[in-house]
Design an enzyme around this catalytic site. Sequence first.
Site, short mmCIF file in Angstrom:
data_model
loop_
_atom_site.label_atom_id
_atom_site.label_comp_id
_atom_site.label_asym_id
_atom_site.label_seq_id
_atom_site.Cartn_x
_atom_site.Cartn_y
_atom_site.Cartn_z
N CYS A 176 0.85 -1.19 0.00
CA CYS A 176 0.00 0.00 0.00
C CYS A 176 0.88 1.24 0.00
O CYS A 176 2.00 1.23 0.52
CB CYS A 176 -0.91 0.12 1.21
N ARG B 133 3.34 0.01 -5.23
CA ARG B 133 3.23 -0.58 -3.89
C ARG B 133 1.92 -1.34 -3.70
O ARG B 133 1.74 -2.05 -2.70
CB ARG B 133 3.32 0.51 -2.83
N TRP C 28 -3.01 -2.54 -1.49
CA TRP C 28 -2.70 -3.93 -1.76
C TRP C 28 -3.35 -4.70 -0.62
O TRP C 28 -2.90 -4.62 0.52
CB TRP C 28 -1.19 -4.14 -1.77
N ASN D 35 -0.91 2.06 5.85
CA ASN D 35 -0.13 1.00 5.22
C ASN D 35 0.39 0.14 6.35
O ASN D 35 0.96 0.66 7.30
CB ASN D 35 1.03 1.65 4.44
N GLY D 36 0.19 -1.18 6.26
CA GLY D 36 0.68 -2.06 7.32
C GLY D 36 -0.39 -3.04 7.75
O GLY D 36 -1.39 -3.22 7.05
N GLU E 16 17.11 -16.45 -10.16
CA GLU E 16 16.63 -15.11 -10.49
C GLU E 16 15.91 -15.10 -11.85
O GLU E 16 14.87 -14.46 -12.00
CB GLU E 16 17.82 -14.13 -10.48
N LYS F 62 12.01 -13.96 -12.38
CA LYS F 62 11.61 -12.90 -13.33
C LYS F 62 10.52 -13.43 -14.24
O LYS F 62 9.53 -12.78 -14.49
CB LYS F 62 12.79 -12.43 -14.19
N GLU G 250 7.09 -14.06 -12.33
CA GLU G 250 6.37 -12.93 -11.75
C GLU G 250 5.74 -12.01 -12.80
O GLU G 250 4.69 -11.46 -12.54
CB GLU G 250 7.22 -12.15 -10.73
N HIS H 194 16.18 -36.16 -9.22
CA HIS H 194 15.58 -36.62 -7.97
C HIS H 194 14.10 -36.26 -7.90
O HIS H 194 13.55 -36.09 -6.82
CB HIS H 194 16.35 -36.04 -6.78
N LYS I 267 5.91 -4.14 -4.74
CA LYS I 267 7.36 -4.00 -4.77
C LYS I 267 7.97 -4.07 -3.38
O LYS I 267 9.03 -4.65 -3.17
CB LYS I 267 7.73 -2.66 -5.41
C1 G6P Z 1 9.37 -8.07 -3.35
C2 G6P Z 1 9.86 -7.54 -4.68
C3 G6P Z 1 11.17 -8.25 -5.06
C4 G6P Z 1 12.19 -8.06 -3.97
C5 G6P Z 1 11.66 -8.55 -2.62
C6 G6P Z 1 12.58 -8.13 -1.49
O1 G6P Z 1 8.95 -9.38 -3.49
O2 G6P Z 1 8.89 -7.75 -5.68
O3 G6P Z 1 11.66 -7.69 -6.26
O4 G6P Z 1 13.35 -8.79 -4.29
O5 G6P Z 1 10.39 -7.96 -2.34
O6 G6P Z 1 12.54 -6.73 -1.39
P1 G6P Z 1 13.71 -5.83 -0.85
O7 G6P Z 1 13.17 -4.43 -0.94
O8 G6P Z 1 13.93 -6.26 0.58
O9 G6P Z 1 14.91 -6.06 -1.68
#
Ligand code: G6P
Length: 612
Positions: free
Chosen positions: A2, A27, A76, A102-103, A485, A489, A492, A508, A607
């Site tokens: 949020c 957010r 969110w 937010n929270g 990674e 990507k 997501e 396995h 994010k």
């Molecule tokens: C969310 C974001 C990711 C990020 C993760 C950790 O899931 O979408 O891209 O890697 O949080 O966030 P931070 O701000 O702690 O790197």
Amino acid sequence: MCGIVGYTGQRQAAPILLDGLSKLEYRGYDSAGIAVRDGNGEIEIVKAKGRLAALSEKTDCGRALAGTCGIGHTRWATHGEPSENNAHPHLSDDGNVVGVHNGIIENYQELREKLLHNGYHFYSDTDTEVAVKLIDYYYKKYLGTPVDAINHAMVRIRGSYAMAIMFKEYPGEVFAARKDCPMILGAADGECYLASDATAILKYTRSVYYIGDLEIGRLKDGAVTFYNLDGDEIEKEKVEILWDEEAAEKAGYEHFMMKEIHEQPRAITDTLGSVLEGDSLNLEGVGLTDEALKEISDICIVACGSAYHVGVVAQYVIEDLAKVPVRVELASEFRYRKPLLKEKELVVIISQSGETADSLAALREAKSMGAKTFAIVNVVGSSIAREADHVFYTMAGPEIAVATTKAYSAQLIAVYCLAVQMAKARAQIMDAYYKELVKEMTLLPGKINKILEDTGRLQWLAARQANVKDAFFIGRGIDYAISLEGSLKMKEISYIHSEAYAAGELKHGTISLIENGTLVISVITQSGLYEKIVSNMVECKSRGAQLFGLTTYGNYNIEDTTDFVIYVPKTDEHFAASLAVVPLQLLAYYVSLSKGLDVDKPRNLAKSVTVE
Ligand code: G6P
């Protein structure tokens, strides 16, 4: 997650609030709302389900609401489904208090019961409505000031929050309260602003205050006053934000993600530049002298998401170069499992936002155990940056796309610097190799630019893969870390089911999922493991997989085994992740694009995950 904003000044508030929310939409984006009050103190609230565009349309870009003071929110959902009813702002029963949050309020059920018992009614499923009504309850019970009422509520609330609140009897004023959620406040030219992060107010001021945990801010007449939990006024220093507004705009790119992919060379150069002195590194400025590096017995890296994947790369690189044992932990696990830390163990928290709830909690857990903590963080002044013993700021600038790219790359450089300097301080590498490694790091941006110059083949591949159901990313050693990674990507932003596997582990269990046409993407940058991974690829191919290989120039034999190959420039193999990740970011981007998805704001994600 949020995002919240607040404004009070001489201009119309609604367009400023909407503009701020547009910068915070990453957010959360399932609903949004604003509350604006005019000179008579009348409060008008407008909310809309869906993206911010719906709210903007409903309010005629803010023109439909008159008033120079207001608050806004992009949501969110945590408590209660995404709906107009659950969208913020929320209002107390008689309209006395209105707030955005937010929270998560953990004890909201108990507080709700208490308020029901005292005659309050509830119209939404949110914990925020409970918080707003609790503040109203204390305001009326003790007949004090807004600061007193918020203080009473803060004592009763368990959980995390960044709140912006307006009181009917205090026109032209916005109050802010914070615990464990990001919020900054700014004042300039007789106006005051508040936001979940700097990008929302950069346009108006770069000079901001960070509000601390369990503190209250009062925005009035172009000035911000801060109070502690006792209601006493406290002094705060202003902090200059160095990011400029343009950095948070798309600059001609169709999506923030593409812009940020192209900003990786700059992010690496700047991050490296902050610790580079001639042909050597100097980590003293980030709190790690060579003496301190020599004393560390072990390293424990704690992070979430892509930052965790950086940790996995770091484990290979640090152990190999510096010969110090490293373990990598997911913050959400670390914080609850009573980890054992050695006396001289360094706990490294990696976080772009510096606000991820689990990473912050893990940092606090480590500190409470007496460990020395070191944070690799992108957002200046964020909670993790402020609470860790030492901080290494990555210089990626504001990252807006939910799927991280440039922050990941900047974090990689930071951990390489740690590994290389540690190796040198502990005499694990010769001086000539040290210089070579430092030099090689300076060459990475140019090599990434080379990859970015020619993306045609990747676009072609992506268009052909848009309909696949499953993808598997495999690799060994650092290539496994890159696969993690690449797979994240892909899933997501393209919503294709994707998994990363250590190639040797496939047999396995997971290999049973490989059938005709399954996409298997192999990362092959580690020469010592080349033959091993090729055998794993052949195992997949013989079961019908389509094989995509990602390797370095020179490994042309791979074309005998794969259906499609992408080459990246050679570098020292410890740094291979920095180059190999780029085609994987691009692949995910182009697949998402060819599926017509919202690249920058994938469904269900946010994010900055400031809730558990
Ligand atoms: C969310 C974001 C990711 C990020 C993760 C950790 O899931 O979408 O891209 O890697 O949080 O966030 P931070 O701000 O702690 O790197």
